[in-house]
Design a protein around this motif. Structure first.
Motif, PDB file in Angstrom:
ATOM      1  N   TYR A   2     -16.111  21.802   9.235  1.00  0.00           N
ATOM      2  CA  TYR A   2     -15.711  20.465   8.794  1.00  0.00           C
ATOM      3  C   TYR A   2     -16.739  19.858   7.840  1.00  0.00           C
ATOM      4  O   TYR A   2     -17.942  20.064   7.981  1.00  0.00           O
ATOM      5  N   ALA A  34     -15.464  21.343  15.458  1.00  0.00           N
ATOM      6  CA  ALA A  34     -14.415  20.349  15.656  1.00  0.00           C
ATOM      7  C   ALA A  34     -14.752  19.332  16.740  1.00  0.00           C
ATOM      8  O   ALA A  34     -14.194  18.230  16.754  1.00  0.00           O
ATOM      9  N   CYS A  66     -10.181  10.023   8.496  1.00  0.00           N
ATOM     10  CA  CYS A  66     -10.547   9.883   9.908  1.00  0.00           C
ATOM     11  C   CYS A  66     -10.442   8.424  10.352  1.00  0.00           C
ATOM     12  O   CYS A  66      -9.949   8.119  11.450  1.00  0.00           O
ATOM     13  N   ARG A  74     -16.761  16.258   6.965  1.00  0.00           N
ATOM     14  CA  ARG A  74     -16.367  14.849   7.088  1.00  0.00           C
ATOM     15  C   ARG A  74     -17.617  14.000   6.879  1.00  0.00           C
ATOM     16  O   ARG A  74     -18.268  13.561   7.821  1.00  0.00           O
ATOM     17  N   SER A  89     -19.139  14.664  10.415  1.00  0.00           N
ATOM     18  CA  SER A  89     -19.634  15.996  10.773  1.00  0.00           C
ATOM     19  C   SER A  89     -20.865  16.369   9.962  1.00  0.00           C
ATOM     20  O   SER A  89     -21.164  15.757   8.932  1.00  0.00           O
ATOM     21  N   ARG A 131     -11.256  19.729   7.058  1.00  0.00           N
ATOM     22  CA  ARG A 131     -11.600  21.110   7.398  1.00  0.00           C
ATOM     23  C   ARG A 131     -11.626  21.984   6.151  1.00  0.00           C
ATOM     24  O   ARG A 131     -10.720  21.924   5.319  1.00  0.00           O
TER      25      ARG A 131
END
Length: 405
Positions: A22, A84, A34, A24, A78, A15
């Motif tokens: 995010y 989220a 993750c 990711r 993401s 984050r």
């Protein structure tokens, strides 16, 4: 571990403190965190954890070699500064649904697996659903090896840096042969459920959609000394094409978005030599999509000609309409209509998913959880606790109906 505690544990990973969204991205430190979280959840439940040749993670209950497995899950990566819920809600809900089944003392008659598909969003290398595309044979090893991020890092180099073997990637028909049904739960990316007042929905189809790259090539020059009449400015053609995209989409009842742009030499006091824009377009059917994209390209070429600009248009990815397996969809509707007090509407979606990629190889279905804002791919993406729990219970009912019969 409850849905709430799992959600709270995963929430900080990747984050941005600046945006609240995010980042990711595939094969980065956030992605590794993750993946570690997923493995921890699998081990805590006594599930057999494995990573397939394409970097997708699996957590198995029962013998996968027995085949006819029921699989659920989604993805954990993401878009840039995404929300989220897109992806992670499906993975967290899968583990929570398994906990619910165990709390019911449900007896499985088919193997059950939870999956985290890698690089679903395509945020780093520009192609969505890389993990599932490779598995289904819709992306070859050679094609994947050509993928490059914005920093010039190739997919093979990124995989190697993360500890994975890029030469092992490719179609995985043996793995797909183990699976009898795949059900993906996802936050709704729109407001259909909010408008209807329902907490959970069932997917009917994914609209056809694709990504096109428009390269407008002009002539670099001095912003202060070059007369307007002497310029070959690709930014003008690009800007007019963006407006044309909106007009064409409105006329066809579709959507079209230029959401990414690159400019060379990218100087404040320089007329650009190149403007490269990426178009994302989606429509309810193929005819409408062809009409929209064809209209946008026609307008782009007209504007380019008017300004002395060269234009190349390249289709970088495309997914035709996906009709989810009717028999599986009807079975889910029966289970949810019989075993719960939920009203479960059936709705289409303009968003692509791993379930859509896999639909050509195995029976797939999707559940949607209400998103009160309708916003997605943004930190404003949301779902209430009660709706998330309703989604978990609906998924548990579906898994029980499919895997315990």
């Amino acid at each position: 571990m409850s849905f709430h505690s799992m959600w709270a544990e995963l929430l900080p990973v990747g984050r941005s403190s600046a945006s609240g969204g995010y980042r990711r991205f595939a094969w980065t430190d956030a992605d590794a965190d993750c993946r570690a979280w997923f493995e921890d959840q699998a081990r805590a439940r006594g599930l057999a954890h494995e990573v397939d040749r394409n970097g997708n993670q699996w957590a198995w209950l029962g013998d996968p070699a027995a085949r006819d497995a029921v699989v659920t899950g989604s993805h954990l990566d993401s878009v840039p500064d995404g929300g989220a819920f897109d992806g992670p809600l499906g993975v967290v809900s899968a583990f929570a649904a398994l906990d619910e089944l165990r709390g019911r003392d449900a007896r499985l008659t088919r193997p059950l697996a939870i999956v985290n598909f890698g690089d679903e969003e395509g945020a780093r290398f520009g192609l969505a659903c890389v993990g599932s595309r490779l598995t289904a044979g819709q992306l070859t090893r050679a094609q994947a090896h050509l993928l490059t991020d914005g920093e010039g890092v190739t997919l093979p180099r990124a995989m190697e840096a993360a500890g994975y073997d890029p030469d092992a990637i490719g179609p995985d028909p043996e793995r797909l042969a183990r699976i009898g049904a795949f059900v993906e739960l996802h936050v709704e990316q729109g407001r259909a459920l909010d408008l209807s007042g329902d907490r959970v929905g069932l997917a009917s189809a994914i609209w056809p959609h694709g990504r096109w790259r428009f390269d407008f090539r002009g002539e670099a020059n001095h912003a202060g000394t070059t007369r307007l009449a002497d310029r070959h400015d690709p930014m003008l053609s690009y800007a007019e094409t963006v407006l044309a995209a909106r007009r064409e989409a409105e006329l066809a009842g579709a959507v079209a978005t230029f959401g990414k742009v690159a400019v060379e030499p990218n100087g404040v006091n320089a007329v650009p030599s190149l403007v490269r824009g990426w178009l994302d377009s989606r429509a309810e059917d193929q005819t409408r999509l062809d009409t929209v994209v064809g209209g946008i390209e026609k307008a782009a070429r007209s504007h380019a000609d008017a300004h002395g600009i060269d234009l190349d248009v390249v289709r970088e990815s495309f997914t035709p309409v996906v009709e989810f397996d009717h028999a599986l969809r009807d079975e889910l509707a029966r289970i949810l209509g019989t075993d719960t007090d939920l009203t479960v509407p059936v709705l289409g979606t303009g968003a692509g998913h791993d379930a859509g990629i896999l639909s050509g190889s195995i029976p797939t279905a999707m559940l949607f959880v209400r998103n009160p804002t309708g916003v997605s791919h943004s930190p404003a993406e949301s779902a209430s606790e009660d709706d998330c729990v309703a989604g978990v219970l609906a998924l548990a009912d579906v898994l029980e109906g499919l895997a315990c019969r």
